[in-house]
Design a protein around this motif. Structure first.
Motif, PDB file in Angstrom:
ATOM      1  N   SER A 169      -3.845  58.925 -16.368  1.00  0.00           N
ATOM      2  CA  SER A 169      -2.460  59.088 -15.923  1.00  0.00           C
ATOM      3  C   SER A 169      -1.951  60.505 -16.222  1.00  0.00           C
ATOM      4  O   SER A 169      -0.995  60.960 -15.618  1.00  0.00           O
ATOM      5  N   ALA A 170      -2.629  61.171 -17.159  1.00  0.00           N
ATOM      6  CA  ALA A 170      -2.184  62.520 -17.503  1.00  0.00           C
ATOM      7  C   ALA A 170      -2.774  63.580 -16.575  1.00  0.00           C
ATOM      8  O   ALA A 170      -2.400  64.744 -16.619  1.00  0.00           O
ATOM      9  N   ILE A 171      -3.723  63.142 -15.747  1.00  0.00           N
ATOM     10  CA  ILE A 171      -4.382  64.116 -14.877  1.00  0.00           C
ATOM     11  C   ILE A 171      -3.775  64.038 -13.490  1.00  0.00           C
ATOM     12  O   ILE A 171      -3.603  62.953 -12.933  1.00  0.00           O
ATOM     13  N   GLU A 172      -3.457  65.196 -12.954  1.00  0.00           N
ATOM     14  CA  GLU A 172      -2.846  65.205 -11.634  1.00  0.00           C
ATOM     15  C   GLU A 172      -3.893  65.062 -10.540  1.00  0.00           C
ATOM     16  O   GLU A 172      -5.012  65.534 -10.680  1.00  0.00           O
ATOM     17  N   ALA A 173      -3.502  64.412  -9.473  1.00  0.00           N
ATOM     18  CA  ALA A 173      -4.405  64.290  -8.334  1.00  0.00           C
ATOM     19  C   ALA A 173      -4.715  65.688  -7.799  1.00  0.00           C
ATOM     20  O   ALA A 173      -3.823  66.532  -7.705  1.00  0.00           O
ATOM     21  N   ALA A 174      -5.970  65.932  -7.491  1.00  0.00           N
ATOM     22  CA  ALA A 174      -6.360  67.238  -6.986  1.00  0.00           C
ATOM     23  C   ALA A 174      -5.774  67.450  -5.593  1.00  0.00           C
ATOM     24  O   ALA A 174      -5.449  66.495  -4.886  1.00  0.00           O
ATOM     25  N   ASP A 175      -5.674  68.698  -5.231  1.00  0.00           N
ATOM     26  CA  ASP A 175      -5.182  69.015  -3.895  1.00  0.00           C
ATOM     27  C   ASP A 175      -6.396  69.061  -2.961  1.00  0.00           C
ATOM     28  O   ASP A 175      -7.061  70.078  -2.848  1.00  0.00           O
ATOM     29  N   VAL A 176      -6.679  67.944  -2.366  1.00  0.00           N
ATOM     30  CA  VAL A 176      -7.880  67.863  -1.537  1.00  0.00           C
ATOM     31  C   VAL A 176      -7.522  68.154  -0.091  1.00  0.00           C
ATOM     32  O   VAL A 176      -6.643  67.518   0.481  1.00  0.00           O
ATOM     33  N   LYS A 177      -8.219  69.116   0.471  1.00  0.00           N
ATOM     34  CA  LYS A 177      -7.944  69.470   1.875  1.00  0.00           C
ATOM     35  C   LYS A 177      -8.618  68.457   2.787  1.00  0.00           C
ATOM     36  O   LYS A 177      -9.765  68.091   2.595  1.00  0.00           O
ATOM     37  N   VAL A 178      -7.878  68.034   3.773  1.00  0.00           N
ATOM     38  CA  VAL A 178      -8.422  67.056   4.701  1.00  0.00           C
ATOM     39  C   VAL A 178      -8.402  67.615   6.105  1.00  0.00           C
ATOM     40  O   VAL A 178      -7.366  68.080   6.578  1.00  0.00           O
ATOM     41  N   GLU A 179      -9.562  67.599   6.742  1.00  0.00           N
ATOM     42  CA  GLU A 179      -9.584  67.962   8.155  1.00  0.00           C
ATOM     43  C   GLU A 179      -9.662  66.688   8.939  1.00  0.00           C
ATOM     44  O   GLU A 179     -10.685  66.018   8.977  1.00  0.00           O
ATOM     45  N   GLY A 238     -16.324  66.590   5.290  1.00  0.00           N
ATOM     46  CA  GLY A 238     -15.826  67.556   4.320  1.00  0.00           C
ATOM     47  C   GLY A 238     -15.562  66.916   2.971  1.00  0.00           C
ATOM     48  O   GLY A 238     -15.854  67.491   1.921  1.00  0.00           O
ATOM     49  N   LEU A 239     -15.024  65.684   3.008  1.00  0.00           N
ATOM     50  CA  LEU A 239     -14.659  65.021   1.756  1.00  0.00           C
ATOM     51  C   LEU A 239     -15.882  64.721   0.894  1.00  0.00           C
ATOM     52  O   LEU A 239     -15.825  64.789  -0.331  1.00  0.00           O
ATOM     53  N   ILE A 240     -16.992  64.402   1.538  1.00  0.00           N
ATOM     54  CA  ILE A 240     -18.189  64.095   0.740  1.00  0.00           C
ATOM     55  C   ILE A 240     -18.733  65.377   0.104  1.00  0.00           C
ATOM     56  O   ILE A 240     -19.205  65.361  -1.032  1.00  0.00           O
ATOM     57  N   ARG A 241     -18.604  66.479   0.787  1.00  0.00           N
ATOM     58  CA  ARG A 241     -18.989  67.754   0.150  1.00  0.00           C
ATOM     59  C   ARG A 241     -18.071  68.032  -1.043  1.00  0.00           C
ATOM     60  O   ARG A 241     -18.532  68.428  -2.117  1.00  0.00           O
ATOM     61  N   GLU A 242     -16.778  67.781  -0.846  1.00  0.00           N
ATOM     62  CA  GLU A 242     -15.836  67.983  -1.954  1.00  0.00           C
ATOM     63  C   GLU A 242     -16.172  67.058  -3.113  1.00  0.00           C
ATOM     64  O   GLU A 242     -16.110  67.449  -4.277  1.00  0.00           O
ATOM     65  N   ALA A 243     -16.510  65.831  -2.763  1.00  0.00           N
ATOM     66  CA  ALA A 243     -16.847  64.865  -3.806  1.00  0.00           C
ATOM     67  C   ALA A 243     -18.050  65.362  -4.598  1.00  0.00           C
ATOM     68  O   ALA A 243     -18.089  65.293  -5.828  1.00  0.00           O
ATOM     69  N   THR A 244     -19.023  65.894  -3.893  1.00  0.00           N
ATOM     70  CA  THR A 244     -20.224  66.397  -4.552  1.00  0.00           C
ATOM     71  C   THR A 244     -19.868  67.478  -5.566  1.00  0.00           C
ATOM     72  O   THR A 244     -20.331  67.464  -6.710  1.00  0.00           O
ATOM     73  N   ARG A 245     -18.995  68.372  -5.147  1.00  0.00           N
ATOM     74  CA  ARG A 245     -18.587  69.446  -6.065  1.00  0.00           C
ATOM     75  C   ARG A 245     -17.777  68.874  -7.230  1.00  0.00           C
ATOM     76  O   ARG A 245     -17.911  69.318  -8.365  1.00  0.00           O
ATOM     77  N   ALA A 246     -16.982  67.854  -6.945  1.00  0.00           N
ATOM     78  CA  ALA A 246     -16.197  67.254  -8.022  1.00  0.00           C
ATOM     79  C   ALA A 246     -17.118  66.607  -9.062  1.00  0.00           C
ATOM     80  O   ALA A 246     -16.799  66.540 -10.236  1.00  0.00           O
ATOM     81  N   PHE A 247     -18.257  66.149  -8.608  1.00  0.00           N
ATOM     82  CA  PHE A 247     -19.242  65.570  -9.524  1.00  0.00           C
ATOM     83  C   PHE A 247     -20.078  66.657 -10.228  1.00  0.00           C
ATOM     84  O   PHE A 247     -21.029  66.339 -10.929  1.00  0.00           O
ATOM     85  N   ASN A 248     -19.744  67.918  -9.940  1.00  0.00           N
ATOM     86  CA  ASN A 248     -20.480  69.023 -10.552  1.00  0.00           C
ATOM     87  C   ASN A 248     -21.945  69.057 -10.111  1.00  0.00           C
ATOM     88  O   ASN A 248     -22.837  69.345 -10.908  1.00  0.00           O
ATOM     89  N   LEU A 249     -22.165  68.748  -8.853  1.00  0.00           N
ATOM     90  CA  LEU A 249     -23.538  68.684  -8.373  1.00  0.00           C
ATOM     91  C   LEU A 249     -23.761  69.746  -7.301  1.00  0.00           C
ATOM     92  O   LEU A 249     -22.830  70.067  -6.555  1.00  0.00           O
ATOM     93  N   PRO A 250     -24.965  70.268  -7.212  1.00  0.00           N
ATOM     94  CA  PRO A 250     -25.242  71.237  -6.155  1.00  0.00           C
ATOM     95  C   PRO A 250     -25.198  70.580  -4.781  1.00  0.00           C
ATOM     96  O   PRO A 250     -25.689  69.478  -4.591  1.00  0.00           O
ATOM     97  N   CYS A 251     -24.619  71.322  -3.860  1.00  0.00           N
ATOM     98  CA  CYS A 251     -24.353  70.846  -2.519  1.00  0.00           C
ATOM     99  C   CYS A 251     -25.112  71.801  -1.618  1.00  0.00           C
ATOM    100  O   CYS A 251     -24.775  72.973  -1.525  1.00  0.00           O
ATOM    101  N   ILE A 252     -26.196  71.327  -1.001  1.00  0.00           N
ATOM    102  CA  ILE A 252     -27.137  72.267  -0.409  1.00  0.00           C
ATOM    103  C   ILE A 252     -27.265  72.102   1.102  1.00  0.00           C
ATOM    104  O   ILE A 252     -27.415  70.983   1.605  1.00  0.00           O
ATOM    105  N   GLU A 253     -27.197  73.209   1.804  1.00  0.00           N
ATOM    106  CA  GLU A 253     -27.444  73.189   3.247  1.00  0.00           C
ATOM    107  C   GLU A 253     -27.982  74.567   3.646  1.00  0.00           C
ATOM    108  O   GLU A 253     -27.658  75.569   3.029  1.00  0.00           O
ATOM    109  N   THR A 254     -28.843  74.587   4.635  1.00  0.00           N
ATOM    110  CA  THR A 254     -29.446  75.855   5.039  1.00  0.00           C
ATOM    111  C   THR A 254     -29.424  75.969   6.554  1.00  0.00           C
ATOM    112  O   THR A 254     -29.840  75.036   7.251  1.00  0.00           O
TER     113      THR A 254
END
Length: 996
Positions: free
Chosen positions: A300-310, A99-115
DNA sequence: GTCCGACCGTA
DNA sequence: TTACGGTCGGACG
């Protein structure tokens, strides 16, 4: 998309598995969340997006997509029910990372593809073919062989872990066929991982050869009857259908329906804050900094994102959470019962302030707490000194450091004393630290007219010392130092016996043995994010170097006060970690109490008879000179015998002897074993070289060097023991190393005769018999071994008898020798290669021995497997007393690195448990002797891993020996009752050779 | 002056 | 095949 564009297709699922096994098992500091693969993934993406020109790809992408498998159920399952049937569930540590790598992909503003219904590989194939059709170039970021069929002149693969691009020639080199034939090749070889059947008995080599001969799979199947090899023909004819089915399974589909078109994959600009938020949540500090720099953001001015962890199954819950949720108020519960005072405001118990939480809070807070050298104080008057000492008493905690004229605590003179104190504060750390330096023995600089005189404005030693003594000996104040043994010994020479203390170096050692150095500078960088002032920056180096007493006091203040400050902050971070990791007992029972014991041993030293050494030196010089003449005569010229390079040229060049092996740098090896082989083959010269080496070694390393270590005042030799420089828990000895004094040869043992007792005294040497094999018998629970030890049978003979069926009575020495080598090999994490080397036998024969050994003692194999497994699962193994030894590289992708770590992980619990046993004995021996009225009359001098050497008054020898033996033999108790008895042999004599 | 590899001493 | 530290030669700056 058009010609000139460059599409990157990242195999996201493949990357996770690959990175998981190839990268060290990184976890998030705060809670132990496994993030190794995520970290690798983010770093790789960042590199590709920003500076792919520096990689072997050479261009930065214009389009990029990350592709994932959707689920296990795909069209292949319909084709073949057993497809991927033998896949087991992914390891626990992997589950949250999907899940985290999918989140990382979105954080990088990249398409995350699965079919649904298709594997990532099919989607990659579809995009690759479409992009190729537009004339664009494609890079598939993966090294999976299943994707190699897609490689064309315009489609490359890129192995990001090895930074290696894979093109057509690379596929041919690796598999022997061009990419378009990979499908046929895989159809034949099958794939056990995916459960693709293939043709049994056909591997990649055969498949490539057949394809070269017949062109393709269909042709081969049509003409299979032509194949000459009986078995192979049969296998192919019988499995033709399986091969055709396999071909459909491995053939990638390039007609997957796609939601996003190629033009949707165009690379967008990065959203810096979004990405930084994600990276901060995962606590990837380095990458966070890089990204912030690149996008000009203030991280330091940016807050850590709320990343969901399974987290997946609970089994891998982080170790930090495994501690009982014992509320902590103000201090950390100490195993011995007394709470250690910490000047932190008590948090309400209802908040459940556990050691793990405190450890996490502290780690985060101190990693970001800046250092301000301008606040450091120089103590110039008694009132200020008394105030600092009073503050230390009030808070109950002070870190200190001594500055001296020498690294040798036995010779050093006290020049200054620094201390640091913590006060409550509202900052995230809960405290702020302050530090001061007390100069005592600073002298005027050399260039000064007064040269050599004591500098002005220093509190005199006679005033300072009693105050320091009162503080250091005050049991109600916890003293903290880094490498305290040095300061302890130094201060003891000034009549001060430090009481109630912690040592940050030892704390780090207990927590992180195996992960790196435990020196202050590295700990500071690691935990405080701060590089302390380097000693050489204030005292100079090399020729220009001065002793600390000549350093300017203001500069000395910055340096010395900082050291105390760093030490205090390290303690703040490390102390709660000990409790959280449940390692307080190891630290407090095995580590900390040994420190004063070792300091006393070092202070005592041992007498070395310089006359004996000097006589030996002369004899060795004579012998070596004679050999030199003979060597030059045989060689036909003079050369530097001690130069392996020149010696190799003479032996294997000039004289043309058949050289044995080469070293890893390509030089001829001239090691003793090579020379012995040549000598055995009848050559004279190599024998003489071996003899010459022995004599010169003994001379330079021992008889010539030891007198230089005799202390000018005590006239004895004082080694220095290191408590924290081995991974296993052993001590090490240096300057001089008294743990490698020769014993194996007659010549060498003469050196031991120079280690003598004081007149009227004896040396007692007491050593454990076979302690490591006994530990092995205990931990692996081997019935034959435990029984043999219980009955006092010759263990190597027993092993030989079990293995070779030879009765112990009248056993040939050679048979026993082999069994002995195997026993040692087991302790070292045996390999056929190593055993073959040791015994000078064929590797296959060594392999047979090992097989036989495992058959006779199946528990040994179980033990070895279990240690490897534990190291892989947890990242560490442990001794019988709970000491941890970490192996961060156990999952290395490099097979030899991995194998090395596995052997070490097998050895460490054995070597380390034995080390723990003797540590316990050393800690117990002084109280036991004191109880018998022998305090100071029996003085422990040396430790050599399984041996202790004492100096005892003649009259007390008979009384002391049984006490020593008993304490050593019972050292494991009461903590642990071992399944085998420990046996100690002891002897007394006037020199070490005879006592041993 | 400093570093590294080869070699060898111990358990 | 494990764990160390010391000495030497030789290359580097």
């Amino acid at each position: 998309m058009k010609k000139g564009d460059h599409l990157f297709l990242v195999d996201g699922s493949g990357f996770i598995f690959r990175a998981f096994h190839a990268l060290p098992p990184l976890t998030r500091k705060s809670d132990g969340l496994p993030v190794g693969a995520v970290s690798g993934f983010c770093n790789m993406l960042w590199k590709l997006l920003t500076d792919a020109r520096d990689t072997s790809v050479g261009v930065t992408p214009t389009h990029l997509a990350v592709i994932f498998d959707y689920s296990a159920k795909t069209f292949r399952k319909d084709l073949y029910d057993a497809y991927k049937a033998n896949r087991s569930a992914p390891p626990d540590e992997l589950i949250p990372q999907f899940g985290l790598i999918r989140e990382a992909t979105r954080a990088f503003n990249l398409p995350c593809i699965e079919t649904e219904g298709f594997e990532a590989d099919d989607i990659i194939a579809t995009y690759a073919r479409q992009a190729e059709a537009t004339g664009a170039d494609v890079t598939i970021v993966s090294s999976d062989k299943d994707l190699m069929q897609l490689v064309t002149p315009n489609v490359h693969m890129y192995d990001s872990m090895k930074d290696k691009q894979i093109g057509i020639p690379d596929v041919i080199e690796k598999w022997g066929v061009s990419p378009e034939k990979m499908i046929d090749l895989q159809a034949m070889t099958g794939d056990s991982v995916d459960n693709v059947p293939g043709i049994p008995g056909i591997g990649p080599k055969t498949a490539a050869q057949l394809l070269a001969e017949y062109g393709d799979l269909d042709t081969l199947l049509d003409r299979a009857h032509e194949i000459k090899q009986e078995k192979r023909r049969q296998a192919i004819l019988e499995n033709a259908d399986k091969a055709r089915l396999s071909r459909e399974l491995v053939r990638l589909r390039s007609d997957v329906p796609l939601v996003l078109g190629l033009d949707d994959l165009v690379l967008e600009v990065q959203n810096g804050p979004k990405l930084i938020g994600f990276l901060k949540a995962l606590q990837f500090t380095t990458l966070t900094r890089r990204v912030a720099e690149a996008c000009n953001c203030d991280a330091s001015a940016i807050e850590a994102a709320d990343v969901k962890v399974e987290w997946g199954s609970a089994a891998h819950g982080p170790d930090l959470d495994a501690v009982e949720p014992e509320p902590v108020a103000g201090g950390i519960p100490d195993v011995e019962g007394a709470a250690v005072p910490i000047p932190v405001k008590a948090k309400p118990a209802s908040k459940g302030f556990t050691p793990a939480e405190l450890a996490r809070t502290r780690a985060e807070a101190f990693a970001a707490l800046p250092f301000d050298h301008s606040t450091y104080v120089t103590i110039r008057d008694l009132a200020t000194l008394d105030k600092w000492i009073a503050d230390a008493r009030a808070t109950g905690l002070v870190a200190f450091d001594t500055e001296t004229t020498s690294l040798d605590a036995m010779q050093a003179e006290l020049v200054g004393f620094s201390m640091a104190i913590a006060d409550n504060d509202k900052n995230p750390a809960g405290v702020k630290t302050r530090a001061a330096y007390l100069p005592i023995g600073h002298k005027n600089g050399v260039g000064d007219l007064l040269g050599g005189g004591l500098a002005d404005n220093q509190i005199p030693m006679r005033d300072a010392l009693p105050r320091l003594k009162a503080l250091l000996e005050d049991e109600s104040v916890l003293k903290v130092a880094q490498n305290l043994k040095y300061d302890y010994l130094l201060m003891k020479r000034y009549g001060v016996e430090t009481k109630s203390f912690d040592d940050t170096m030892l704390m780090s050692y207990v927590l992180d043995a195996g992960t790196g150095a435990h020196g202050m500078d590295s700990l500071s960088e690691k935990f405080l994010g701060h590089k302390p002032i380097a000693y050489k920056d204030i005292a100079g180096s090399g020729r220009a170097n001065v002793t600390f007493d000549l350093v300017d006091i203001e500069r000395a203040t910055h340096y010395a006060a900082e050291d105390a400050d760093v030490t205090l902050r390290l303690w703040m971070v490390l102390k709660p970690r000990l409790a959280a990791a449940k390692l307080t007992a190891v630290y407090e029972r095995l580590e900390r109490p040994l420190l004063p014991v070792l300091a006393r041993m070092e202070e005592r030293g041992i007498t070395v008879d310089r006359q004996i050494l000097s006589r030996l030196s002369g004899e060795l010089a004579q012998g070596a000179a004679r050999l030199e003449d003979e060597i030059y005569a045989l060689a036909g010229e003079k050369f530097t015998i001690g130069s392996p390079k020149q010696l190799g040229d003479i032996l294997f060049g000039k004289l043309g002897l058949a050289g044995g092996s080469k070293t890893k740098t390509g030089q001829w090896s001239t090691s003793a074993s090579v020379l012995e082989d040549l000598a055995a083959a009848g050559f004279e010269l190599p024998r003489k070289i071996v003899d010459w080496r022995q004599l010169t070694k003994l001379k330079s390393t021992y008889t010539d060097a030891l007198p230089g270590y005799v202390h000018p005042q005590t006239k004895r030799v004082h080694t220095s023991y290191s408590l924290a420089s081995t991974t296993t828990g052993r001590l090490s000895s240096s300057e001089p190393n008294l743990q490698n004094i020769p014993v194996r040869t007659l010549e060498g043992r003469k050196i031991r005769t120079a280690f003598i007792s004081t007149p009227g005294h004896k040396l007692i040497s007491a050593d454990y018999s076979q302690i490591e094999l006994r530990v092995l018998a205990h931990v692996a629970e081997i019935p034959q071994l435990t029984q043999a030890f219980a009955e006092g049978i010759d263990i190597h003979a027993m092993t030989a008898s079990e293995m070779f069926g030879v009765p112990v009575d009248g056993m040939p020495a050679e048979v026993r020798r082999r069994a002995k080598a195997i026993n040692f090999g087991i302790i070292y994490g045996i390999s056929a290669f190593g055993l073959a080397n040791q015994l000078s036998i064929e590797r296959s024969e060594a392999g047979d021995y090992i097989k036989k050994y495992f058959e006779r003692f199946p528990g040994i194999r179980d033990y070895m497997d279990s240690r490897k497994q534990m190291a892989r699962d947890k990242g560490y193994v442990e001794t019988i007393f709970g000491r941890r030894i970490n192996y961060p590289e156990i999952r290395s992708s490099n097979p030899s690195v991995r194998a090395f770590n596995e052997r070490a992980a097998i050895n460490a619990p054995i070597q380390g448990s034995a080390a723990d046993v003797i540590r316990r004995a050393m800690i117990k021996i002084e109280p036991a002797l004191a109880e018998a009225g022998l305090a100071d009359r029996v003085r422990m001098l040396l430790q050599v891993h399984d041996e202790l050497i004492f100096e005892v008054e003649d009259a007390d020898v008979e009384k002391a020996m049984p006490i020593i033996v008993s304490v050593m033999e019972n050292a494991a108790m009461p903590a642990l009752e071992m399944r085998v008895p420990l046996k100690v042999d002891a002897r007394a004599a006037t020199n070490w050779d005879q006592a041993h």
